[in-house]
Design a protein around this motif. Structure first.
Motif, PDB file in Angstrom:
ATOM      1  N   ARG A   3       0.837  -1.203   0.000  1.00  0.00           N
ATOM      2  CA  ARG A   3       0.000   0.000   0.000  1.00  0.00           C
ATOM      3  C   ARG A   3       0.874   1.257   0.000  1.00  0.00           C
ATOM      4  O   ARG A   3       2.016   1.224   0.434  1.00  0.00           O
ATOM      5  CB  ARG A   3      -0.874   0.024   1.244  1.00  0.00           C
ATOM      6  CG  ARG A   3      -1.891  -1.073   1.265  1.00  0.00           C
ATOM      7  CD  ARG A   3      -2.696  -0.949   2.528  1.00  0.00           C
ATOM      8  NE  ARG A   3      -4.024  -1.477   2.267  1.00  0.00           N
ATOM      9  CZ  ARG A   3      -5.028  -1.366   3.085  1.00  0.00           C
ATOM     10  NH1 ARG A   3      -4.863  -0.751   4.236  1.00  0.00           N
ATOM     11  NH2 ARG A   3      -6.192  -1.868   2.789  1.00  0.00           N
ATOM     12  N   VAL A   4       0.275   2.341  -0.424  1.00  0.00           N
ATOM     13  CA  VAL A   4       0.966   3.634  -0.389  1.00  0.00           C
ATOM     14  C   VAL A   4       1.171   4.024   1.071  1.00  0.00           C
ATOM     15  O   VAL A   4       0.241   3.993   1.872  1.00  0.00           O
ATOM     16  CB  VAL A   4       0.148   4.717  -1.131  1.00  0.00           C
ATOM     17  CG1 VAL A   4       0.774   6.082  -0.981  1.00  0.00           C
ATOM     18  CG2 VAL A   4       0.003   4.364  -2.595  1.00  0.00           C
ATOM     19  N   VAL A   5       2.412   4.368   1.439  1.00  0.00           N
ATOM     20  CA  VAL A   5       2.737   4.728   2.815  1.00  0.00           C
ATOM     21  C   VAL A   5       2.672   6.236   3.028  1.00  0.00           C
ATOM     22  O   VAL A   5       2.232   6.705   4.067  1.00  0.00           O
ATOM     23  CB  VAL A   5       4.143   4.188   3.199  1.00  0.00           C
ATOM     24  CG1 VAL A   5       4.538   4.634   4.592  1.00  0.00           C
ATOM     25  CG2 VAL A   5       4.165   2.676   3.098  1.00  0.00           C
ATOM     26  N   LEU A   6       3.084   7.013   2.033  1.00  0.00           N
ATOM     27  CA  LEU A   6       3.082   8.469   2.129  1.00  0.00           C
ATOM     28  C   LEU A   6       1.815   9.007   1.468  1.00  0.00           C
ATOM     29  O   LEU A   6       1.740   9.132   0.254  1.00  0.00           O
ATOM     30  CB  LEU A   6       4.348   9.022   1.457  1.00  0.00           C
ATOM     31  CG  LEU A   6       5.001  10.240   2.059  1.00  0.00           C
ATOM     32  CD1 LEU A   6       5.234  10.095   3.544  1.00  0.00           C
ATOM     33  CD2 LEU A   6       6.300  10.538   1.358  1.00  0.00           C
ATOM     34  N   HIS A   7       0.808   9.287   2.273  1.00  0.00           N
ATOM     35  CA  HIS A   7      -0.496   9.727   1.771  1.00  0.00           C
ATOM     36  C   HIS A   7      -0.525  11.242   1.587  1.00  0.00           C
ATOM     37  O   HIS A   7       0.078  11.974   2.365  1.00  0.00           O
ATOM     38  CB  HIS A   7      -1.591   9.359   2.767  1.00  0.00           C
ATOM     39  CG  HIS A   7      -1.937   7.913   2.760  1.00  0.00           C
ATOM     40  ND1 HIS A   7      -3.205   7.468   2.988  1.00  0.00           N
ATOM     41  CD2 HIS A   7      -1.192   6.802   2.558  1.00  0.00           C
ATOM     42  CE1 HIS A   7      -3.232   6.153   2.938  1.00  0.00           C
ATOM     43  NE2 HIS A   7      -2.017   5.726   2.682  1.00  0.00           N
ATOM     44  N   GLY A   8      -1.273  11.699   0.573  1.00  0.00           N
ATOM     45  CA  GLY A   8      -1.511  13.128   0.405  1.00  0.00           C
ATOM     46  C   GLY A   8      -2.259  13.646   1.628  1.00  0.00           C
ATOM     47  O   GLY A   8      -3.211  13.021   2.096  1.00  0.00           O
ATOM     48  N   HIS A   9      -1.824  14.771   2.159  1.00  0.00           N
ATOM     49  CA  HIS A   9      -2.390  15.310   3.401  1.00  0.00           C
ATOM     50  C   HIS A   9      -2.911  16.729   3.173  1.00  0.00           C
ATOM     51  O   HIS A   9      -2.844  17.589   4.042  1.00  0.00           O
ATOM     52  CB  HIS A   9      -1.302  15.270   4.477  1.00  0.00           C
ATOM     53  CG  HIS A   9      -1.781  15.451   5.877  1.00  0.00           C
ATOM     54  ND1 HIS A   9      -2.767  14.686   6.445  1.00  0.00           N
ATOM     55  CD2 HIS A   9      -1.387  16.312   6.849  1.00  0.00           C
ATOM     56  CE1 HIS A   9      -2.961  15.074   7.694  1.00  0.00           C
ATOM     57  NE2 HIS A   9      -2.139  16.057   7.961  1.00  0.00           N
TER      58      HIS A   9
END
Length: 164
Positions: free
Chosen positions: A64-70
């Motif tokens: 899964r994507v670890v660095l999510h858009g915040h």
């Protein structure tokens, strides 16, 4: 259990983890403010390859994507676009990311945006060149680089006015 070092009800290991989790960093990408202003890049285009806090890969293979858009954050950038240019004020929406592994947040911005500075890197370098190399005085440098021109009158600053 009370931590003797910090005087809180948390153990020192929990306190260190909390400090680590709240770390923030700005990451600069090779896009200029002008391009960013015209069309901000999407979340995938400027996602960092690794988390600056823990070093985890932002998109591990098969995971899964670890660095999510915040979200985004508005940043004001002052100064000329290029040396000798007209001073201007630009507002860009910089991208924020949050690591799901460690909780650290980071901001991705154009290369001219400098940490904790209103003026662009171009404006700062141009100011130093005019002052140190060319030998211009403070008022002359301010006229060429700053959007706001201040005049000193009887020991206090007057209201800012837009430089011509």
């Amino acid at each position: 259990m009370t931590c003797r070092q910090h005087g809180t009800g948390q153990s020192s290991a929990q306190t260190v983890e909390k400090e680590k989790r709240s770390s923030r960093e700005i990451i600069r990408v090779a896009l200029p403010v002008k391009t960013w202003e015209q069309e901000p890049p999407d979340v995938e285009a400027v996602r960092p390859g690794r988390c600056p806090g823990c070093g985890a890969a932002s998109r591990p293979v098969g995971g899964r994507v670890v660095l999510h858009g915040h979200g985004t954050r508005s940043r004001q950038v002052l100064g000329p676009e290029e040396p000798g240019g007209t001073p201007r004020q630009v507002e860009v929406q910089v991208r924020r990311y949050r690591c799901q592994a460690c909780g650290a947040t980071c901001t991705v911005a154009p290369w001219e945006v400098w940490t904790r500075r209103l003026y662009s890197l171009t404006a700062i370098v141009w100011t130093l060149a005019l002052w140190a190399v060319v030998g211009l005085g403070l008022a002359a440098v301010r006229e060429r680089v700053s959007l706001l021109a201040f005049t000193r009158k009887r020991g206090s600053l007057d209201e800012p006015s837009v430089a011509a």
